[in-house]
Scaffold this active site. Structure first.
Site, short mmCIF file in Angstrom:
data_model
loop_
_atom_site.label_atom_id
_atom_site.label_comp_id
_atom_site.label_asym_id
_atom_site.label_seq_id
_atom_site.Cartn_x
_atom_site.Cartn_y
_atom_site.Cartn_z
N LYS A 116 42.19 24.01 -31.44
CA LYS A 116 42.30 25.33 -32.10
C LYS A 116 41.57 26.40 -31.32
O LYS A 116 41.98 27.56 -31.32
CB LYS A 116 41.79 25.26 -33.55
CG LYS A 116 42.76 24.55 -34.47
CD LYS A 116 42.58 24.96 -35.91
CE LYS A 116 43.66 24.34 -36.79
NZ LYS A 116 43.45 24.56 -38.21
N LYS A 198 52.38 16.70 -32.34
CA LYS A 198 52.44 16.64 -33.80
C LYS A 198 53.31 17.77 -34.37
O LYS A 198 53.27 18.88 -33.84
CB LYS A 198 50.99 16.78 -34.30
CG LYS A 198 50.80 16.76 -35.78
CD LYS A 198 49.35 17.03 -36.15
CE LYS A 198 49.04 18.51 -36.21
NZ LYS A 198 47.81 18.86 -36.92
N LYS A 201 53.29 23.71 -38.35
CA LYS A 201 53.95 25.00 -38.68
C LYS A 201 53.48 26.11 -37.75
O LYS A 201 54.07 27.18 -37.70
CB LYS A 201 53.73 25.36 -40.15
CG LYS A 201 52.31 25.61 -40.53
CD LYS A 201 52.15 25.61 -42.04
CE LYS A 201 50.91 24.86 -42.45
NZ LYS A 201 50.89 24.29 -43.74
P1 TYM Z 1 46.19 20.32 -43.13
O1 TYM Z 1 46.34 21.43 -44.09
O2 TYM Z 1 46.28 20.61 -41.68
O3 TYM Z 1 47.24 19.18 -43.45
C1 TYM Z 1 47.36 18.63 -44.75
C2 TYM Z 1 47.67 17.15 -44.64
O4 TYM Z 1 48.88 16.93 -43.90
C3 TYM Z 1 48.66 16.00 -42.86
N1 TYM Z 1 49.55 16.35 -41.72
C4 TYM Z 1 50.40 15.50 -41.15
N2 TYM Z 1 50.68 14.21 -41.40
C5 TYM Z 1 51.64 13.62 -40.64
N3 TYM Z 1 52.31 14.27 -39.64
C6 TYM Z 1 52.06 15.56 -39.35
N4 TYM Z 1 52.73 16.18 -38.39
C7 TYM Z 1 51.05 16.24 -40.13
N5 TYM Z 1 50.57 17.50 -40.13
C8 TYM Z 1 49.64 17.55 -41.11
C9 TYM Z 1 47.18 16.15 -42.51
O5 TYM Z 1 46.67 15.00 -41.87
C10 TYM Z 1 46.57 16.39 -43.88
O6 TYM Z 1 46.30 15.16 -44.52
N6 TYM Z 1 41.21 19.73 -43.12
C11 TYM Z 1 42.45 19.41 -43.80
C12 TYM Z 1 42.44 19.85 -45.25
C13 TYM Z 1 41.24 19.41 -45.98
C14 TYM Z 1 40.96 18.10 -46.46
C15 TYM Z 1 39.71 18.20 -47.10
C16 TYM Z 1 41.65 16.90 -46.41
C17 TYM Z 1 40.20 20.20 -46.32
N7 TYM Z 1 39.27 19.46 -46.99
C18 TYM Z 1 39.12 17.08 -47.67
C19 TYM Z 1 41.07 15.79 -46.99
C20 TYM Z 1 39.81 15.88 -47.61
C21 TYM Z 1 43.61 20.09 -43.11
O7 TYM Z 1 43.43 21.04 -42.41
O8 TYM Z 1 44.82 19.55 -43.42
#
Ligand code: TYM
Length: 333
Positions: A116, A198, A201
């Site tokens: 990032k 990966k 969006k």
């Molecule tokens: P975020 O918002 O980027 O993504 C949400 C969830 O989607 C999963 N994900 C994917 N899984 C499979 N293939 C993909 N291409 C893909 N893109 C995204 C992510 O692994 C995630 O599970 N930091 C986290 C949000 C968060 C969180 C937490 C999660 C904040 N606090 C506490 C668990 C526990 C995040 O940015 O996810």
């Protein structure tokens, strides 16, 4: 809701726009199926979204939309606690304490920070760097046993475990050790255009991803354009990342394994296969989209769910925070 016999789950998702097919397959779709067996908390991580510059009006809208979408996928507020991260101030409060117990060196090794900060070179802010301490706070406040996430969050989970361990050793046992819950298939859905990356969006190439709000025509178009290879055989393998990714998507949504998918499309070209994959996505998203529109229009219902969620989550979070404040030596009045 706080059933002592059940193990606890917490997970979150950032409201940075509509969710992708990767978010759905890798994380969100598991959440509603887990809620019956676990004491579950699901959160829209709006504070995390601020690590990247956001348009305030859009962030507000996306936050409501994210909550409505989670409800539309089947998260039931009678069974789970659904809330917005910033509605529970204990997250930022614990995050500070954990930041003071998180090492610079450990944070520097986070691949998401490296990615990032390269992508947003004009805004490498302190929040982007300390983000894993906030995520650790999200999890540890509720003493979650399991955290259902996609593979890209595994490193942050390991960091959370390290922070919890260090805190427990320093101040006496306080936090539960959370385990990642990463599904065997679909934990990393890849870009439809660059299958070694990966699905995200924030990809500048819109053909690389599918959103949960995309209409049927768009979904079909995206899959027709998906990058495959030239040998025309539906088979999984390291040498066929594009086809393997499509098989993963299709398998995740239909419950078919790779052997069954290979058999189903034996002797048929990629055209038929791609259409079938697109159709499985359309069939999954169409009912969710209808529910999503309905919930989004019912402002009173949505606000009610979020207010109740914030209240229930706060009750648990504040108890943990009070304990932590006391342990680290903050003066109690
Ligand atoms: P975020 O918002 O980027 O993504 C949400 C969830 O989607 C999963 N994900 C994917 N899984 C499979 N293939 C993909 N291409 C893909 N893109 C995204 C992510 O692994 C995630 O599970 N930091 C986290 C949000 C968060 C969180 C937490 C999660 C904040 N606090 C506490 C668990 C526990 C995040 O940015 O996810």
């Amino acid at each position: 809701m706080e059933n002592e016999a059940k193990k606890r789950i917490l997970s979150g998702i950032q409201p940075t726009g509509s969710f992708t097919l990767g978010n759905y397959i890798g994380a969100v779709r598991n959440w509603s199926s887990l809620q019956t067996d676990f004491d579950s908390l699901y959160m829209v991580a709006d504070l995390h979204a601020l690590t990247v510059r956001q348009n305030p009006a859009e962030l507000r809208r996306h936050t409501r939309e994210a909550a409505a979408m989670l409800l539309a996928t089947g998260i039931d507020p009678q069974q789970s606690i659904l809330f917005i991260q910033s509605h529970v101030p204990a997250h930022t409060q614990l995050s500070w304490i954990l930041s003071c117990n998180t090492q610079f060196g450990d944070l520097s090794r986070m691949t998401q920070f490296k990615d990032k900060s390269a992508k947003h070179a004009d805004n490498v802010n302190a929040g982007l760097f300390t983000y894993p301490a906030l995520m650790a706070a999200d999890i540890l406040l509720y003493n979650a046993d399991l955290v259902p996430v996609g593979a890209d969050q595994k490193q942050h989970l390991e960091m959370t475990r390290n922070v919890a361990q260090r805190f427990n050793n320093l101040y006496s046992p306080t936090f539960n050790m959370p385990e990642p819950y990463i599904s065997k298939t679909g934990a990393k859905v890849m870009s439809l255009q660059e299958p070694d990356k990966k699905m995200s969006k924030s990809d500048t190439n819109v053909n690389g991803f599918v959103l949960m709000t995309d209409d049927a025509d768009t979904i079909l178009r995206r899959f027709k354009r998906a990058v495959t290879d030239s040998d025309g055989i539906v088979r999984a393998g390291d040498d066929k990342p594009g086809v393997t990714n499509l098989m993963t998507i299709y398998g995740s949504l239909t419950g078919k394994d790779f052997a069954a998918i290979e058999k189903e499309f034996e002797g048929q070209g990629y055209g038929t296969f791609k259409e079938a994959v697109a159709q499985s996505v359309i069939d999954t998203f169409t009912p969710i989209q209808a529910e999503y529109s309905r919930i989004l229009e019912d402002k009173e219902y949505l606000d009610g769910v979020l207010a109740e969620g914030a209240q229930k989550a706060s009750r648990i979070a504040e108890r943990t925070l009070r304990k932590v404040y006391k342990k680290v030596g903050l003066l109690q009045l």
